[in-house]
Scaffold this active site. Structure first.
Site, PDB file in Angstrom:
ATOM      1  N   TYR A   1       4.927   4.604  15.339  1.00 58.15           N
ATOM      2  CA  TYR A   1       3.578   4.019  15.234  1.00 58.15           C
ATOM      3  C   TYR A   1       2.530   4.997  15.766  1.00 58.15           C
ATOM      4  O   TYR A   1       1.514   5.256  15.118  1.00 58.15           O
ATOM      5  CB  TYR A   1       3.562   2.711  16.008  1.00 58.15           C
ATOM      6  CG  TYR A   1       2.264   1.941  15.921  1.00 58.15           C
ATOM      7  CD1 TYR A   1       1.969   1.177  14.798  1.00 58.15           C
ATOM      8  CD2 TYR A   1       1.342   1.957  16.968  1.00 58.15           C
ATOM      9  CE1 TYR A   1       0.779   0.461  14.714  1.00 58.15           C
ATOM     10  CE2 TYR A   1       0.162   1.244  16.902  1.00 58.15           C
ATOM     11  CZ  TYR A   1      -0.118   0.489  15.772  1.00 58.15           C
ATOM     12  OH  TYR A   1      -1.298  -0.219  15.690  1.00 58.15           O
TER      13      TYR A   1
ATOM     14  N   LYS B   1      -0.524   6.776  13.612  1.00 61.38           N
ATOM     15  CA  LYS B   1      -1.941   6.559  13.905  1.00 61.38           C
ATOM     16  C   LYS B   1      -2.647   7.876  14.271  1.00 61.38           C
ATOM     17  O   LYS B   1      -3.831   8.046  13.957  1.00 61.38           O
ATOM     18  CB  LYS B   1      -2.102   5.526  15.017  1.00 61.38           C
ATOM     19  CG  LYS B   1      -1.634   4.120  14.598  1.00 61.38           C
ATOM     20  CD  LYS B   1      -2.404   3.570  13.421  1.00 61.38           C
ATOM     21  CE  LYS B   1      -2.050   2.125  13.102  1.00 61.38           C
ATOM     22  NZ  LYS B   1      -2.804   1.595  11.946  1.00 61.38           N
TER      23      LYS B   1
ATOM     24  N   ASN C   1      -6.677  -1.088   6.119  1.00 56.20           N
ATOM     25  CA  ASN C   1      -6.285  -1.756   7.371  1.00 56.20           C
ATOM     26  C   ASN C   1      -4.792  -2.013   7.501  1.00 56.20           C
ATOM     27  O   ASN C   1      -4.267  -2.084   8.611  1.00 56.20           O
ATOM     28  CB  ASN C   1      -7.044  -3.084   7.475  1.00 56.20           C
ATOM     29  CG  ASN C   1      -6.416  -4.032   8.472  1.00 56.20           C
ATOM     30  OD1 ASN C   1      -6.574  -3.885   9.691  1.00 56.20           O
ATOM     31  ND2 ASN C   1      -5.664  -5.013   7.973  1.00 56.20           N
TER      32      ASN C   1
ATOM     33  N   ILE D   1      -5.487  -5.901  20.777  1.00 50.69           N
ATOM     34  CA  ILE D   1      -6.199  -6.998  20.121  1.00 50.69           C
ATOM     35  C   ILE D   1      -5.208  -8.140  19.897  1.00 50.69           C
ATOM     36  O   ILE D   1      -4.082  -7.907  19.438  1.00 50.69           O
ATOM     37  CB  ILE D   1      -6.775  -6.538  18.752  1.00 50.69           C
ATOM     38  CG1 ILE D   1      -7.556  -5.221  18.891  1.00 50.69           C
ATOM     39  CG2 ILE D   1      -7.639  -7.641  18.145  1.00 50.69           C
ATOM     40  CD1 ILE D   1      -8.740  -5.252  19.835  1.00 50.69           C
TER      41      ILE D   1
ATOM     42  N   VAL E   1       0.809  -1.222   0.000  1.00 52.98           N
ATOM     43  CA  VAL E   1       0.000   0.000   0.000  1.00 52.98           C
ATOM     44  C   VAL E   1       0.844   1.275   0.000  1.00 52.98           C
ATOM     45  O   VAL E   1       0.341   2.350  -0.305  1.00 52.98           O
ATOM     46  CB  VAL E   1      -0.990   0.038   1.196  1.00 52.98           C
ATOM     47  CG1 VAL E   1      -2.003  -1.085   1.096  1.00 52.98           C
ATOM     48  CG2 VAL E   1      -0.260   0.012   2.538  1.00 52.98           C
TER      49      VAL E   1
HETATM   50  N1  LIG Z   1      -3.309  -5.856  17.050  1.00 50.57           N
HETATM   51  C1  LIG Z   1      -3.584  -4.774  17.736  1.00 50.57           C
HETATM   52  O1  LIG Z   1      -3.563  -4.750  18.979  1.00 50.57           O
HETATM   53  C2  LIG Z   1      -3.917  -3.506  17.019  1.00 50.57           C
HETATM   54  C3  LIG Z   1      -4.410  -2.423  17.768  1.00 50.57           C
HETATM   55  C4  LIG Z   1      -4.735  -1.235  17.129  1.00 50.57           C
HETATM   56  C5  LIG Z   1      -4.580  -1.122  15.763  1.00 50.57           C
HETATM   57  N2  LIG Z   1      -4.096  -2.172  15.055  1.00 50.57           N
HETATM   58  C6  LIG Z   1      -3.949  -1.984  13.612  1.00 50.57           C
HETATM   59  O2  LIG Z   1      -4.712  -2.960  12.918  1.00 50.57           O
HETATM   60  C7  LIG Z   1      -4.111  -3.234  11.652  1.00 50.57           C
HETATM   61  C8  LIG Z   1      -3.907  -4.734  11.519  1.00 50.57           C
HETATM   62  O3  LIG Z   1      -3.114  -5.158  12.601  1.00 50.57           O
HETATM   63  P1  LIG Z   1      -2.940  -6.693  12.965  1.00 50.57           P
HETATM   64  O4  LIG Z   1      -2.721  -6.766  14.423  1.00 50.57           O
HETATM   65  O5  LIG Z   1      -4.002  -7.506  12.329  1.00 50.57           O
HETATM   66  O6  LIG Z   1      -1.518  -6.953  12.251  1.00 50.57           O
HETATM   67  P2  LIG Z   1      -0.950  -8.213  11.444  1.00 50.57           P
HETATM   68  O7  LIG Z   1       0.509  -7.992  11.302  1.00 50.57           O
HETATM   69  O8  LIG Z   1      -1.439  -9.497  12.038  1.00 50.57           O
HETATM   70  O9  LIG Z   1      -1.665  -8.024  10.012  1.00 50.57           O
HETATM   71  C9  LIG Z   1      -1.320  -6.955   9.168  1.00 50.57           C
HETATM   72  C10 LIG Z   1      -1.376  -7.428   7.733  1.00 50.57           C
HETATM   73  O10 LIG Z   1      -1.006  -6.314   6.893  1.00 50.57           O
HETATM   74  C11 LIG Z   1      -0.074  -6.771   5.921  1.00 50.57           C
HETATM   75  N3  LIG Z   1       0.771  -5.665   5.499  1.00 50.57           N
HETATM   76  C12 LIG Z   1       1.837  -5.126   6.156  1.00 50.57           C
HETATM   77  N4  LIG Z   1       2.406  -4.164   5.432  1.00 50.57           N
HETATM   78  C13 LIG Z   1       1.689  -4.070   4.285  1.00 50.57           C
HETATM   79  C14 LIG Z   1       1.797  -3.259   3.124  1.00 50.57           C
HETATM   80  N5  LIG Z   1       2.792  -2.365   2.995  1.00 50.57           N
HETATM   81  N6  LIG Z   1       0.881  -3.407   2.128  1.00 50.57           N
HETATM   82  C15 LIG Z   1      -0.107  -4.339   2.242  1.00 50.57           C
HETATM   83  N7  LIG Z   1      -0.240  -5.156   3.313  1.00 50.57           N
HETATM   84  C16 LIG Z   1       0.639  -5.014   4.315  1.00 50.57           C
HETATM   85  C17 LIG Z   1       0.704  -7.864   6.622  1.00 50.57           C
HETATM   86  O11 LIG Z   1       1.344  -8.744   5.691  1.00 50.57           O
HETATM   87  C18 LIG Z   1      -0.377  -8.557   7.437  1.00 50.57           C
HETATM   88  O12 LIG Z   1      -1.005  -9.591   6.715  1.00 50.57           O
HETATM   89  C19 LIG Z   1      -2.816  -2.419  11.628  1.00 50.57           C
HETATM   90  O13 LIG Z   1      -3.036  -1.195  10.936  1.00 50.57           O
HETATM   91  C20 LIG Z   1      -2.541  -2.161  13.092  1.00 50.57           C
HETATM   92  O14 LIG Z   1      -1.770  -1.003  13.292  1.00 50.57           O
HETATM   93  C21 LIG Z   1      -3.759  -3.363  15.643  1.00 50.57           C
END
Ligand SMILES: NC(=O)c1ccc[n+]([C@@H]2O[C@H](COP(=O)([O-])OP(=O)(O)OC[C@H]3O[C@@H](n4cnc5c(N)ncnc54)[C@H](O)[C@@H]3O)[C@@H](O)[C@H]2O)c1
Length: 249
Positions: free
Chosen positions: A153, A157, A88, A186, A62
């Site tokens: 990070y 955000k 996402n 999460i 992305v």
């Molecule tokens: N897990 C948490 O506690 C939490 C809390 C708040 C926000 N978030 C946000 O939720 C989103 C998903 O997090 P998650 O915990 O599922 O993470 P994760 O690492 O399990 O999943 C993220 C996915 O995004 C893909 N990705 C990474 N860089 C990319 C790029 N440049 N282009 C396309 N795809 C890409 C990865 O390969 C992965 O499949 C993120 O934006 C994260 O910041 C997560």
């Protein structure tokens, strides 16, 4: 089936919360184009989700304008329109502020913030020329309060939250609603890979009034609401999904 007949792009859908959003959207009747930078994750998601409905995939980073163009072109080639975008995809690297490497700073901002701009702008152009749509961006409680060892990070955000508000204001005349979701802790692979061991998790859960880590499906439910017509008068909003954590000082 609130998303029946709708077409949606979900970025970062190979695993974690993105994959849970994809699953929920399929269960609500949407047709999906999933993107991820990791081909093997995308293949895994496709295998798991294909029985639930119409799923297309595209490997894309992305943070690349070229990939964002190709992603949107694929969606328009398949459906001729895009009704929903879920921005996402995100990354996190833990390091004390004094030790953050420039490359890690750049990558975090490029994926988490610039990626939303690149994909969001291209999808919004397509929506503006059609019937409008709904964009839901992934922010975080880290965009509202600081957390140690996550400066890049946190900054990315916080940027997503203001980007969301500005998109909502400017895109309203094109019948495009734009909102974001701010999850707290999460349970996904991202947390484990970022140095979240057992004691870190125990200590963190102590700060969450509901007394547990959140589940990806609980975040996906909020994305489904914001993407659906149930949220027809909601735009520019940031919805916190954190088990009550930010409610307590
Ligand atoms: N897990 C948490 O506690 C939490 C809390 C708040 C926000 N978030 C946000 O939720 C989103 C998903 O997090 P998650 O915990 O599922 O993470 P994760 O690492 O399990 O999943 C993220 C996915 O995004 C893909 N990705 C990474 N860089 C990319 C790029 N440049 N282009 C396309 N795809 C890409 C990865 O390969 C992965 O499949 C993120 O934006 C994260 O910041 C997560």
């Amino acid at each position: 089936m609130r998303l029946s007949g709708k077409t949606a792009i979900v970025t970062g859908a190979g695993r974690g919360i993105g994959r849970a959003i994809a699953q929920r959207f399929l269960q609500e009747g949407a047709a999906l184009l999933l993107c991820d930078v990791a081909p093997e994750r995308l293949t895994g998601a496709l295998t798991a989700l294909r029985p639930l409905g119409e799923v297309h995939t595209q490997v894309a980073d992305v943070s690349s304008a070229h990939d964002a163009d190709a992603l949107v072109a694929k969606a328009l080639g398949v459906w001729g329109r895009i009704d929903i975008l879920v921005n996402n995809a995100g990354v996190a690297t833990f390091a004390p502020f004094l030790d953050i490497a420039e490359a890690d700073w750049d990558r975090t901002l490029a994926v988490n913030l610039k990626g939303m701009f690149l994909v969001g702008q291209r999808v919004a152009r397509a929506m503006a020329g059609a019937a409008g749509g709904a964009i839901v961006n992934m922010a975080s409680t880290n965009g509202l309060v600081g957390e140690r060892r996550l400066a890049a990070y946190n900054a990315s955000k916080a940027g997503v939250i203001l980007l969301t508000k500005t998109m909502a204001i400017e895109l309203a005349e094109h019948r495009i609603r734009v909102n974001c979701v701010c999850p707290g802790f999460i349970g996904t692979e991202l947390v484990g890979e970022s140095g979240g061991d057992e004691s870190f998790i125990r200590e963190y859960v102590g700060k969450i009034p509901l007394g547990r880590v959140g589940r990806p499906e609980e975040v996906a439910a909020v994305f489904a609401f914001l993407a659906s017509d149930d949220a027809a008068f909601v735009s520019g909003e940031s919805v916190v999904v954190d088990g009550g954590q930010l409610a307590e000082e």
